[in-house]
Design an enzyme around this catalytic site. Structure first.
Site, PDB file in Angstrom:
ATOM      1  N   GLN A 269      40.805  36.226  43.535  1.00  0.00           N
ATOM      2  CA  GLN A 269      42.080  37.172  43.378  1.00  0.00           C
ATOM      3  C   GLN A 269      41.619  38.580  43.021  1.00  0.00           C
ATOM      4  O   GLN A 269      40.871  38.711  42.265  1.00  0.00           O
ATOM      5  CB  GLN A 269      42.743  36.460  42.162  1.00  0.00           C
ATOM      6  CG  GLN A 269      43.823  37.062  41.389  1.00  0.00           C
ATOM      7  CD  GLN A 269      44.293  36.478  39.959  1.00  0.00           C
ATOM      8  OE1 GLN A 269      45.102  35.612  40.193  1.00  0.00           O
ATOM      9  NE2 GLN A 269      43.752  36.914  39.012  1.00  0.00           N
ATOM     10  N   GLY A 270      41.948  39.546  43.673  1.00  0.00           N
ATOM     11  CA  GLY A 270      41.678  40.966  43.508  1.00  0.00           C
ATOM     12  C   GLY A 270      42.773  41.770  42.704  1.00  0.00           C
ATOM     13  O   GLY A 270      43.430  42.365  43.337  1.00  0.00           O
ATOM     14  N   TYR A 271      42.687  41.361  41.462  1.00  0.00           N
ATOM     15  CA  TYR A 271      43.662  42.386  40.812  1.00  0.00           C
ATOM     16  C   TYR A 271      43.036  43.518  39.783  1.00  0.00           C
ATOM     17  O   TYR A 271      43.301  44.707  39.897  1.00  0.00           O
ATOM     18  CB  TYR A 271      44.416  41.390  39.489  1.00  0.00           C
ATOM     19  CG  TYR A 271      45.375  40.599  40.054  1.00  0.00           C
ATOM     20  CD1 TYR A 271      45.803  40.479  41.519  1.00  0.00           C
ATOM     21  CD2 TYR A 271      46.204  39.516  39.226  1.00  0.00           C
ATOM     22  CE1 TYR A 271      46.833  39.497  42.103  1.00  0.00           C
ATOM     23  CE2 TYR A 271      47.078  38.721  39.867  1.00  0.00           C
ATOM     24  CZ  TYR A 271      47.625  38.790  41.279  1.00  0.00           C
ATOM     25  OH  TYR A 271      48.483  37.930  41.546  1.00  0.00           O
ATOM     26  N   SER A 272      42.035  42.886  39.122  1.00  0.00           N
ATOM     27  CA  SER A 272      41.444  43.790  37.909  1.00  0.00           C
ATOM     28  C   SER A 272      40.452  44.864  38.621  1.00  0.00           C
ATOM     29  O   SER A 272      39.841  44.575  39.538  1.00  0.00           O
ATOM     30  CB  SER A 272      40.535  42.796  36.970  1.00  0.00           C
ATOM     31  OG  SER A 272      41.355  41.830  36.400  1.00  0.00           O
TER      32      SER A 272
ATOM     33  N   SER B  52      36.568  36.402  40.605  1.00  0.00           N
ATOM     34  CA  SER B  52      35.724  35.159  40.729  1.00  0.00           C
ATOM     35  C   SER B  52      35.722  34.385  42.253  1.00  0.00           C
ATOM     36  O   SER B  52      36.541  34.548  42.835  1.00  0.00           O
ATOM     37  CB  SER B  52      36.543  34.077  39.670  1.00  0.00           C
ATOM     38  OG  SER B  52      36.810  34.663  38.520  1.00  0.00           O
TER      39      SER B  52
ATOM     40  N   GLU C 207      51.055  27.651  37.937  1.00  0.00           N
ATOM     41  CA  GLU C 207      50.319  26.662  37.476  1.00  0.00           C
ATOM     42  C   GLU C 207      50.605  26.074  36.236  1.00  0.00           C
ATOM     43  O   GLU C 207      49.757  25.187  35.706  1.00  0.00           O
ATOM     44  CB  GLU C 207      48.718  27.264  37.500  1.00  0.00           C
ATOM     45  CG  GLU C 207      48.019  27.074  38.724  1.00  0.00           C
ATOM     46  CD  GLU C 207      46.493  27.271  38.323  1.00  0.00           C
ATOM     47  OE1 GLU C 207      45.620  26.423  38.822  1.00  0.00           O
ATOM     48  OE2 GLU C 207      46.292  28.258  37.978  1.00  0.00           O
TER      49      GLU C 207
ATOM     50  N   GLU D 177      44.067  39.556  22.324  1.00  0.00           N
ATOM     51  CA  GLU D 177      44.835  40.486  21.919  1.00  0.00           C
ATOM     52  C   GLU D 177      46.108  40.738  22.725  1.00  0.00           C
ATOM     53  O   GLU D 177      47.283  40.785  21.967  1.00  0.00           O
ATOM     54  CB  GLU D 177      43.985  41.617  21.918  1.00  0.00           C
ATOM     55  CG  GLU D 177      42.858  41.996  20.753  1.00  0.00           C
ATOM     56  CD  GLU D 177      41.662  41.383  21.284  1.00  0.00           C
ATOM     57  OE1 GLU D 177      41.392  40.792  22.301  1.00  0.00           O
ATOM     58  OE2 GLU D 177      40.802  40.945  20.645  1.00  0.00           O
TER      59      GLU D 177
END
Ligand SMILES: Cc1cc2nc3c(=O)[nH]c(=O)nc-3n(C[C@H](O)[C@H](O)[C@H](O)COP(=O)(O)OP(=O)(O)OC[C@H]3O[C@@H](n4cnc5c(N)ncnc54)[C@H](O)[C@@H]3O)c2cc1C
Length: 406
Positions: free
Chosen positions: A140-143, A175, A258, A390
Site C-alpha cells: 500500500q503506497g499512501y504515506s 510494508s 476489514e 493522537e
C-alpha cells in the site's frame, strides 16, 4: 459432509464451506489447521521461525493452495462466499493454532475487497486470481515523508501521458514492498484541486522501469517496510481504479473493508501473551519468590485481563455491526487506541518480569523470551500504524464528543 471428512489435501476450504452449521465448520477447520500447521512446522528446513517473512509467506501460500483465501468473495471470482461469521471463525481458529499472519495481508484484506467494489470486470479478472493464489503480493503506497497523518498532502504526482500516466514521487513506510509485485498508490492527478479532491488510485507494477525499493531496517532488526521511489514510471490507463481524481473516496472505503475481522487475530494473540505472562510471573526463583507475589504486579495483570475481555466484546460488536452492513463509525478508533496501548502495557510487563533474560544475546534466549522481546519491540509501532493514537483521539473528540476542531 462431516468435520471428520475434510482431508489435508485439495480444496479443504470448499469441503468445509459445505458443512451446514457454523460449529461443524469450526471443528473441521480446527482439525485441518492443527494438522496442516503442525506438518508445515515439522517440515520447515532448519527449524521453524514464525517471525521470519519467508516462513510467513510460505505458510500463507499453503493456506491459499488449500483454498483458504477469498473466503468472503463471491464464487464467480473464485471465492467461497462465506458469511462474516465464518470468516471470523477462520481468523479465530488460525490464531488459536498460533499460525503466523502472512505477508500479503494488504492484498487479501484491503485491495481485494476494494477491487470487488470499485474495479472494472477486466481489472477483477486480471488481479483477483493472483491474490487468491498468493502469486502476486501487494503493498500500500499512501504515506510519504510529508504526508502521513495528513494523508491528503500527498505530493507523488501522476501526469497524463500517452496510454496512461507518468508517475513521479516518493513513498515511505510501505510494508512488504521488497516482496511485493504490485503497489496501490495514491497520487495527485489534479494539482489545482483542493487537497483530497485531486488524488487518484493507481495500481502500479513494481517491476516497471523507474521503480526503486529501499528496505528500512526496524528496531526488531527486520526490514519489513521500505521506501519506494517512482521516477517517470509509466502506469497504463487501465491501471487506474475507479474514476480519475476519485482516489480519496476509494482509499477511505478501502480502510473500512476489514473492520469486522481486523482485530480478531490481534486479540487472540493478546490473550495468548497474557497467559504466557501469567505463567512467567508464577515462576519462583531459587529462594522461592515469584514476581506474582507482588500485589502491584498482580494489579497490573488483572487490569490487562479486563482489557482483554473488553476488547473481545468490542470486537464482537464490530463484527455484528459489519454483518448488519452498518457503515464504519468512530468506535473503531476507540478499539484501535485501547488495543495498541494495552498491548504495549502487556509487553512492558512481560519485559519487567523477564528482567535480565530479555537482555541476553538472541542466540542464548529461549523461544518464549525471544518471542516476547520481538513482540515488545514491534508493539512500539502499533500506536503509529493505521492512524496514530493522537489522530484516533482527534476522531473521537470531533465525531463522538462533538468538540471543536483543534
Ligand atoms: C509498522 C508500520 C507499517 C506501516 N505500513 C504502511 C504501509 O504499508 N503503507 C503506508 O502507506 N503507510 C504505512 N505506514 C505509515 C503510517 O500510516 C504512518 O506512519 C502514520 O500514518 C503516521 O504518519 P507519519 O509517520 O508521517 O507521522 P506524522 O503524521 O508526521 O506524525 C508525527 C507525530 O505528530 C502527531 N500528529 C500529527 N498530526 C496531528 C494532529 N493533527 N493532531 C495531533 N497530533 C498529530 C502524530 O500523532 C505523531 O505522533 C506504516 C507505519 C508503521 C509504523
Amino acid at each position: 459432509m462431516s468435520a471428520a471428512q475434510i482431508s489435508g489435501d485439495g480444496d479443504a476450504a470448499l469441503a468445509a464451506a459445505a458443512i451446514p452449521d457454523d460449529e461443524g465448520f469450526r471443528l473441521a477447520l480446527r482439525r485441518w489447521l492443527g494438522q496442516a500447521h503442525a506438518r508445515f512446522v515439522r517440515e520447515w528446513p532448519g527449524g521453524a521461525d514464525p517471525r521470519s517473512l519467508d516462513f510467513r509467506q510460505a505458510w500463507e501460500d499453503t493456506l491459499c493452495a488449500h483454498g483458504w483465501s477469498g473466503l468472503g468473495w463471491p464464487r464467480e471470482h473464485g471465492g467461497k462466499a462465506l458469511s462474516l461469521a465464518r470468516q471470523a471463525i477462520f481468523h479465530q481458529e488460525h490464531a488459536r493454532c498460533r499460525a503466523p499472519l502472512g505477508v500479503n495481508l494488504i492484498g487479501h484484506g484491503i485491495l481485494a475487497p476494494t477491487l470487488l467494489h470499485f474495479g472494472s470486470e477486466a481489472q477483477k479478472r486480471r488481479f483477483l486470481p493472483g491474490i487468491l493464489s498468493n502469486r502476486e503480493i501487494w503493498c500500500q503506497g499512501y504515506s510519504e515523508p510529508g504526508a502521513g497523518s495528513d494523508l491528503a498532502s500527498v505530493r507523488t504526482r501522476a501526469e497524463a501521458a500517452p496510454g496512461g500516466y507518468r508517475l513521479n514521487g516518493h513513498k515511505i513506510w510501505t510494508s512488504f514492498a521488497d516482496r511485493a509485485h504490485w503497489c496501490f498508490v495514491l497520487a495527485r492527478t489534479d494539482p489545482c484541486a483542493a487537497a483530497h479532491k485531486g488524488l487518484s488510485f493507481l495500481l502500479v507494477d513494481l517491476s516497471s522501469p523507474g521503480v526503486r525499493v529501499e528496505p528500512i531496517r526496524q528496531l526488531t532488526g527486520e526490514a519489513e517496510f521500505c521506501e519506494v521511489f517512482f521516477e517517470d514510471v509509466h502506469v497504463p490507463a487501465d491501471c487506474l481504479l475507479g474514476a480519475r481524481d476519485q482516489g480519496w473516496k476509494i482509499a477511505m472505503a478501502a480502510a473500512g473493508f476489514e473492520r469486522g475481522t481486523y482485530f480478531i487475530p490481534r486479540l487472540a494473540r493478546f490473550a495468548d501473551e497474557l497467559e504466557q505472562v501469567r505463567a512467567l510471573a508464577g515462576r519462583a526463583d531459587p529462594w522461592g519468590r515469584a514476581p506474582a507475589d507482588s500485589p502491584p504486579l498482580r494489579h497490573r495483570w488483572a487490569r490487562l485481563a479486563a482489557d482483554s475481555h473488553v476488547l473481545g466484546l468490542k470486537s464482537e460488536r464490530a463484527l455484528a455491526a459489519a454483518s448488519r452492513g452498518d457503515p464504519p463509525g468512530p468506535e473503531g478508533s476507540s478499539t484501535k487506541i485501547h488495543w495498541s496501548e494495552a498491548h504495549q502495557r502487556l509487553l512492558e510487563l512481560s519485559l519487567e518480569i523477564l528482567g535480565q533474560e530479555a537482555a541476553l544475546p538472541a542466540a542464548s534466549q529461549d523461544e518464549e523470551t525471544a518471542g516476547l522481546l520481538h513482540a515488545y519491540l514491534w508493539s512500539r509501532a502499533e500506536t503509529i500504524l493505521a492512524g496514530t493514537s493522537e489522530i484516533q483521539r482527534n476522531i473521537i473528540a470531533e465525531r463522538v464528543l462533538g468538540l471543536p476542531k483543534g
